[in-house]
Structure formats: C-alpha cells, structure tokens
Design an enzyme around this catalytic site. Structure first.
Site, PDB file in Angstrom:
ATOM      1  N   ALA A 186       0.784  -1.357  -0.137  1.00 47.41           N
ATOM      2  CA  ALA A 186       0.130  -0.084  -0.109  1.00 47.41           C
ATOM      3  C   ALA A 186       0.799   1.310   0.267  1.00 47.41           C
ATOM      4  O   ALA A 186       0.806   2.154  -1.009  1.00 47.41           O
ATOM      5  CB  ALA A 186      -1.004  -0.110   1.123  1.00 47.41           C
ATOM      6  N   ASP A 216      -3.845  -2.891   3.722  1.00 47.85           N
ATOM      7  CA  ASP A 216      -4.259  -2.069   2.671  1.00 47.85           C
ATOM      8  C   ASP A 216      -5.312  -1.077   3.082  1.00 47.85           C
ATOM      9  O   ASP A 216      -5.409  -0.013   2.143  1.00 47.85           O
ATOM     10  CB  ASP A 216      -4.666  -2.862   1.355  1.00 47.85           C
ATOM     11  CG  ASP A 216      -3.443  -3.836   1.063  1.00 47.85           C
ATOM     12  OD1 ASP A 216      -3.173  -4.779   1.618  1.00 47.85           O
ATOM     13  OD2 ASP A 216      -2.658  -3.390   0.065  1.00 47.85           O
TER      14      ASP A 216
END
Ligand code: MRU
Length: 314
Positions: free
Chosen positions: A47, A218
């Site tokens: 991420a 994420d």
C-alpha cells in the site's frame, strides 16, 4: 536496505518486485502510464509504495503537461483495494490547487513515508518481548514502502533495540510475497526468519511456536481492515489460540468514512493461481477464483500500530 523506488533525472526508478529474490533489476518510468502498468503488474506493490509511486506518476504527467484530472482518474483505477493509491493522488491534486507542484508533493510523501515507518517501528517495538517469535503474512516490509516497512519496521526496530526475536513468514500464495520478499528482506538484514506454507500457520500457533502476529493493511476502516488474502485465516487462528494480533499501518491507509462492506476486494487473474514460476499446477479446464485481499474484523485485532501510537480498531 534495498531501495524500493527513487526519483532521478525526471524519471522514477523502481525495483522490479516480480523478479525478486533472484534478480535485483530496476525499471525506469518516464511517463505516468508505465507507472500505472507497474502497479497493475505488481512490479511495485504494497500500500505505501503504491501510494508514493502514484504521486510520482502524477509528477511525470505534470512534466508532460497532461490533463491532471484525467490522469488522476487513470492512476486511481490501477488497483482498487489499497487506499494509499487514492489518498496519494488526492494529496497531489490538493497541492496543485494550492500552487504546489506534483513533484514537490511526491517528494514530500516519499520523505514522510520513511519517517512514518520509523515511528511505527518505535511504537510497535514496545509490544515485542525479548525471545518472541512473530508470525507475519505477505510483505509489509521495506519493499512495500519507501523503506523500513510497517510490520517489518516493527520487527526491525525490536531487533535493533537488541531483542532476540525470530520471525515466521507465511509464503503467501498466490504470488508468494512472503517467500520471495519478506524472507529475502529479513535474511538480508540478518534477522532470523523461517518460511512456512500458508496452511502451516494454524498448526504453528496450536503448538505454541508463535507469540505474536503482525501484519500490514491495505485499508483500515470502520469494522476492520483489508489485507492480503489469507490474513483472515491467520487472525481467526490467532484468536483461537489467544495470540495477540497486531496490524501495523500508517494513517495514510486509514479510510475513516468507509466501513468494511464498502471495501472493493480486487479479483486478480486466474493465472496467478494456476501457474507458479511458469509451471502450470492444474489442468486448464479448472475454474479459478482469485480474490487478492480479505477482511479481518475489528474483534480479531489487538491493536493498530500507527505513527501516532497504538490505537484500537474502530
Ligand atoms: O498485492 P500486494 O502485494 O500489493 O499486497 C500487499 C499487502 O497486502 C500488504 O500487506 C499491505 O499492502 C501492507 S504493506 C505495508
């Protein structure tokens, strides 16, 4: 520490993570579409790294005098689950609104990511005890960020604080970020790591071989977090065996307005499952499902380690 990505001579250089651990090769992106392609094909992944590379993609578009609102839409659509991608593009857009160039914002996000991960490491190290064995899933390491890592940042900090720790890394099918990236990173740093197949995680916990679990995220939102497929099974097993389960995540991964039902789980191509290292492992008439992420609900999470300290899931 290996450099995940850097900006030089108006170009973005990124280590091609699909070739690791066997080849350390950098791709050179001189237009925003090549960054979008790198994000889609997992040459850059994780991420925070996706977020920072997206900001540099905006900087490349700025250099080429592209329509920045159009480009923002294309970049945001590269992958749906990691909210850092949308966050970073929005940071660049709001900078542009205030006459701050895309490259200035991208450079700021690059530097902030380094700082953030060290703070996550500092706070996270307080929950690690001397002698702990820590299980991690996927790769939330320096390769998933600008450097240092979130979950692996906690492990690095504990190690640097002199704690004698061991790491168990899940291999993380389908594309083996644990085997290819986490084991490689930790081994390179001299931090003791053993690799297991994903299906061994529950057994390792049952046999009292794991003291703590730390993973990345994420997206952190109301009701839980999204992370690499397999995280949910690890969290359920940890709950069953009373093992603390931590998520290490920067605030740029928080999406406070959404809840877990709003998260779009990316469905990736079937070949990631049917083919390992160029070899097919199932006949080509077998249908395949390949969700890339799953959701760990808040009740399974002991704490979320951020750059501002350890917070409760919400
Ligand atoms: O598909 P990937 O490799 O981008 O998935 C990465 C993960 O799930 C990581 O755990 C997450 O992005 C956190 S990285 C600090």
């Amino acid at each position: 520490m290996i450099e995940t990505l850097y900006w030089k001579d108006d170009k973005l250089f990124m280590i091609d993570q699909t070739l690791l651990p066997f080849k350390e090769e950098y791709i050179v992106c001189s237009d925003y579409l090549s960054v979008v392609d790198a994000i889609k094909t997992l040459k850059v992944r994780g991420a925070p790294a996706i977020g920072v590379s997206a900001a540099y993609a905006m900087a490349l578009a700025e250099l080429a005098n592209e329509d920045m609102f159009y480009v923002a839409k294309i970049i945001k659509s590269a992958r749906p689950t990691a909210v850092n991608l949308m966050w970073a593009v929005d940071e660049v857009l709001s900078g542009l609104n205030n006459n701050i160039s895309a490259i200035s914002t991208a450079n700021r996000l690059f530097l902030e990511d380094k700082e953030t991960n060290r703070l996550i490491g500092k706070y996270g190290s307080t929950v690690i005890e001397d002698g702990d064995t820590i299980l991690t899933h996927c790769n939330a390491g320096s390769l998933a960020c600008v450097d240092y890592g979130t979950a692996l940042g906690v492990i690095r900090s504990a190690w640097n604080d002199g704690k004698n720790i061991n790491v168990i890394a899940d291999e993380t099918r389908p594309v083996l970020q644990g085997a290819r990236l986490t084991a490689y990173e930790l081994h390179r740093d001299g931090i003791p790591v053993k690799l297991i197949v994903d299906g061994a995680a529950g057994f390792m916990m049952q046999q009292s071989h794991i003291d703590k679990v730390i993973i990345g995220a994420d997206r952190v939102c109301k009701g839980g977090i999204a992370n690499k497929i397999g995280s949910l099974m690890v969290a359920l097993a940890a709950k069953r065996f009373n093992i603390p389960f931590y998520v290490a995540s920067p605030l740029s991964t928080f999406d406070r307005d959404s809840n877990i039902n709003d998260i779009i789980i990316e469905e990736r191509n079937k070949e990631e499952v049917s083919c390992i290292g160029g070899n097919y492992i199932t006949s080509n008439d077998i249908d395949i499902l390949n969700p890339a992420f799953d959701i760990v609900s808040s009740d399974l999470i002991t704490g979320i380690i951020t750059e501002n300290g350890i917070v409760n899931p919400f």
